[in-house]
Design a protein around this motif. Structure first.
Motif, mmCIF file in Angstrom:
data_model
loop_
_atom_site.group_PDB
_atom_site.id
_atom_site.type_symbol
_atom_site.label_atom_id
_atom_site.label_comp_id
_atom_site.label_asym_id
_atom_site.label_seq_id
_atom_site.Cartn_x
_atom_site.Cartn_y
_atom_site.Cartn_z
ATOM 1 N N ARG A 108 0.824 -1.206 0.000
ATOM 2 C CA ARG A 108 0.000 0.000 0.000
ATOM 3 C C ARG A 108 0.862 1.262 0.000
ATOM 4 N NH1 ARG A 108 -5.425 -1.296 3.664
ATOM 5 N NH2 ARG A 108 -6.206 -2.900 2.217
ATOM 6 N N GLY A 109 2.049 1.138 0.580
ATOM 7 C CA GLY A 109 2.986 2.258 0.495
ATOM 8 C C GLY A 109 3.405 2.521 -0.935
ATOM 9 N N LEU A 110 3.583 1.436 -1.707
ATOM 10 C CA LEU A 110 3.922 1.596 -3.127
ATOM 11 C C LEU A 110 2.780 2.244 -3.897
ATOM 12 C CD1 LEU A 110 5.747 -1.779 -3.939
ATOM 13 C CD2 LEU A 110 6.766 0.483 -3.628
ATOM 14 N N VAL A 111 1.544 1.898 -3.538
ATOM 15 C CA VAL A 111 0.390 2.512 -4.201
ATOM 16 C C VAL A 111 0.362 4.011 -3.929
ATOM 17 C CG1 VAL A 111 -2.136 2.582 -4.314
ATOM 18 C CG2 VAL A 111 -0.953 0.384 -4.135
ATOM 19 N N LEU A 112 0.592 4.392 -2.676
ATOM 20 C CA LEU A 112 0.633 5.816 -2.333
ATOM 21 C C LEU A 112 1.767 6.521 -3.065
ATOM 22 C CD1 LEU A 112 -0.021 5.664 1.523
ATOM 23 C CD2 LEU A 112 -1.613 6.392 -0.271
ATOM 24 N N ALA A 113 2.912 5.834 -3.159
ATOM 25 C CA ALA A 113 4.051 6.423 -3.863
ATOM 26 C C ALA A 113 3.731 6.611 -5.338
ATOM 27 C CB ALA A 113 5.284 5.540 -3.693
ATOM 28 N N LEU A 114 3.040 5.631 -5.940
ATOM 29 C CA LEU A 114 2.652 5.748 -7.347
ATOM 30 C C LEU A 114 1.738 6.947 -7.566
ATOM 31 C CD1 LEU A 114 2.465 4.703 -10.269
ATOM 32 C CD2 LEU A 114 0.582 3.220 -9.502
ATOM 33 N N GLY A 115 0.743 7.088 -6.672
ATOM 34 C CA GLY A 115 -0.161 8.233 -6.790
ATOM 35 C C GLY A 115 0.582 9.555 -6.667
ATOM 36 N N GLY A 116 1.503 9.621 -5.701
ATOM 37 C CA GLY A 116 2.281 10.845 -5.534
ATOM 38 C C GLY A 116 3.163 11.150 -6.720
ATOM 39 N N LEU A 117 3.792 10.105 -7.278
ATOM 40 C CA LEU A 117 4.655 10.297 -8.445
ATOM 41 C C LEU A 117 3.861 10.783 -9.654
ATOM 42 C CD1 LEU A 117 7.082 7.228 -8.199
ATOM 43 C CD2 LEU A 117 7.657 9.652 -7.904
ATOM 44 N N LEU A 118 2.670 10.223 -9.857
ATOM 45 C CA LEU A 118 1.836 10.660 -10.985
ATOM 46 C C LEU A 118 1.467 12.134 -10.844
ATOM 47 C CD1 LEU A 118 -0.565 7.602 -11.470
ATOM 48 C CD2 LEU A 118 1.277 8.338 -12.996
ATOM 49 N N VAL A 119 1.091 12.528 -9.629
ATOM 50 C CA VAL A 119 0.714 13.929 -9.399
ATOM 51 C C VAL A 119 1.924 14.847 -9.594
ATOM 52 C CG1 VAL A 119 -0.077 15.574 -7.672
ATOM 53 C CG2 VAL A 119 -1.204 13.362 -7.889
ATOM 54 N N LEU A 120 3.068 14.461 -9.046
ATOM 55 C CA LEU A 120 4.260 15.298 -9.170
ATOM 56 C C LEU A 120 4.738 15.390 -10.608
ATOM 57 C CD1 LEU A 120 6.295 14.223 -6.006
ATOM 58 C CD2 LEU A 120 5.147 16.402 -6.412
ATOM 59 N N PHE A 121 4.695 14.266 -11.331
ATOM 60 C CA PHE A 121 5.127 14.271 -12.727
ATOM 61 C C PHE A 121 4.217 15.152 -13.568
ATOM 62 C CE2 PHE A 121 5.596 11.777 -16.882
ATOM 63 C CZ PHE A 121 6.741 12.474 -17.233
ATOM 64 N N SER A 122 2.909 15.052 -13.326
ATOM 65 C CA SER A 122 1.954 15.901 -14.044
ATOM 66 C C SER A 122 2.177 17.372 -13.705
ATOM 67 C CB SER A 122 0.522 15.482 -13.702
ATOM 68 O OG SER A 122 -0.414 16.327 -14.334
ATOM 69 N N ALA A 123 2.384 17.672 -12.409
ATOM 70 C CA ALA A 123 2.614 19.059 -11.999
ATOM 71 C C ALA A 123 3.881 19.618 -12.632
ATOM 72 C CB ALA A 123 2.690 19.141 -10.475
ATOM 73 N N SER A 124 4.930 18.795 -12.697
ATOM 74 C CA SER A 124 6.186 19.234 -13.303
ATOM 75 C C SER A 124 6.002 19.539 -14.785
ATOM 76 C CB SER A 124 7.258 18.164 -13.114
ATOM 77 O OG SER A 124 8.442 18.488 -13.804
ATOM 78 N N GLN A 125 5.277 18.673 -15.485
ATOM 79 C CA GLN A 125 5.040 18.905 -16.909
ATOM 80 C C GLN A 125 4.224 20.165 -17.143
ATOM 81 O OE1 GLN A 125 3.350 14.998 -18.015
ATOM 82 N NE2 GLN A 125 5.073 14.812 -19.407
ATOM 83 N N ASN A 126 3.203 20.377 -16.313
ATOM 84 C CA ASN A 126 2.362 21.558 -16.487
ATOM 85 C C ASN A 126 3.103 22.831 -16.113
ATOM 86 O OD1 ASN A 126 -0.592 20.929 -17.280
ATOM 87 N ND2 ASN A 126 -0.049 19.283 -15.876
#
Length: 230
Positions: A108-126
């Motif tokens: 579940r920690g990996l799931v949370l990390a995946l969600g955080g990475l997706l949000v951060l990657f999207s924020a960085s691109q935008n």
């Protein structure tokens, strides 16, 4: 949304997708998810959500008078609402499915990390899209209305007034409404067309006309009305 946002530089980076990679992927997954759910359950809400996107794009689709501005993000702005709802549904469905299948705290920690990475990657691109790519594209294409507005403001505060300033309108030059905003007069549009130069003769001096430097035809026309002007 994930193909081409058109060629209008004023509100987008021309000829690139409107969405970043993460958002575009989630949008596509959201469409598939909601379409599959509709086929299984036949709920009108899912169908309405999917159909609302092309419906809300109609202001751009039906812009037949300006085909060069189709697509245009300003005319399809309302469609962003259901598009982002589909993204959220896809992200929530992805993370919830993985969370339910995770059997341990580490999983579940990996799931949370995946969600955080997706949000951060999207924020960085935008961030790069808005503050670097768009800013560079806009500055390269826009005219210096802030400096023009500063000159107008200085004129108004010194020897003139708002009713004795004109920006001569020609195609592909400044947006005269922005000159008004940048001069501190947001409700004033200083535009005047060359055919209306004679109307200004009744305005008491001094007067300020702003023209594009290579607009020699209109400069000569204005000098014919004001031979002593400079």
């Amino acid at each position: 949304p994930f193909w081409d946002n058109g060629n209008v530089w004023a509100h987008s980076v021309p000829y690139r997708p409107a969405l970043d990679v993460v958002s575009a992927g989630l949008y596509l997954l959201g469409v598939v998810l909601v379409l599959g759910r509709y086929l299984r359950r036949r709920t009108w809400q899912d169908l309405a959500l999917l159909l609302s996107i092309p419906v809300l794009m109609l202001p751009s689709i039906l812009s037949l008078a300006f085909p060069e501005e189709n697509p245009a993000l300003n005319r399809t702005g309302a469609a962003a609402i259901p598009i982002f709802i589909l993204m959220a549904l896809a992200l929530e469905g992805l993370l919830r499915g993985l969370w339910q299948r995770a059997k341990s705290g580490f999983g579940r920690g990996l799931v949370l990390a995946l969600g955080g990475l997706l949000v951060l990657f999207s924020a960085s691109q935008n961030y790069d899209l808005v503050f670097r790519q768009y800013a560079s594209s806009y500055n390269a294409a826009s005219w210096n209305t802030s400096q023009i507005g500063a000159v107008v403001r200085d004129y108004i505060d010194s020897t003139g007034d708002v009713d004795s300033v004109w920006v001569v309108g020609i195609p592909y030059w400044v947006d005269t409404r922005l000159v008004g905003i940048n001069s501190g007069e947001p409700e004033k549009d200083y535009a005047i067309w060359p055919k209306d130069f004679a109307v200004t003769l009744d305005t008491p001096a001094p007067k300020l006309f702003i023209l594009r430097a290579d607009d020699e035809v209109d400069i000569d026309l204005l000098m014919s009305y004001y031979p002593n002007g400079y």
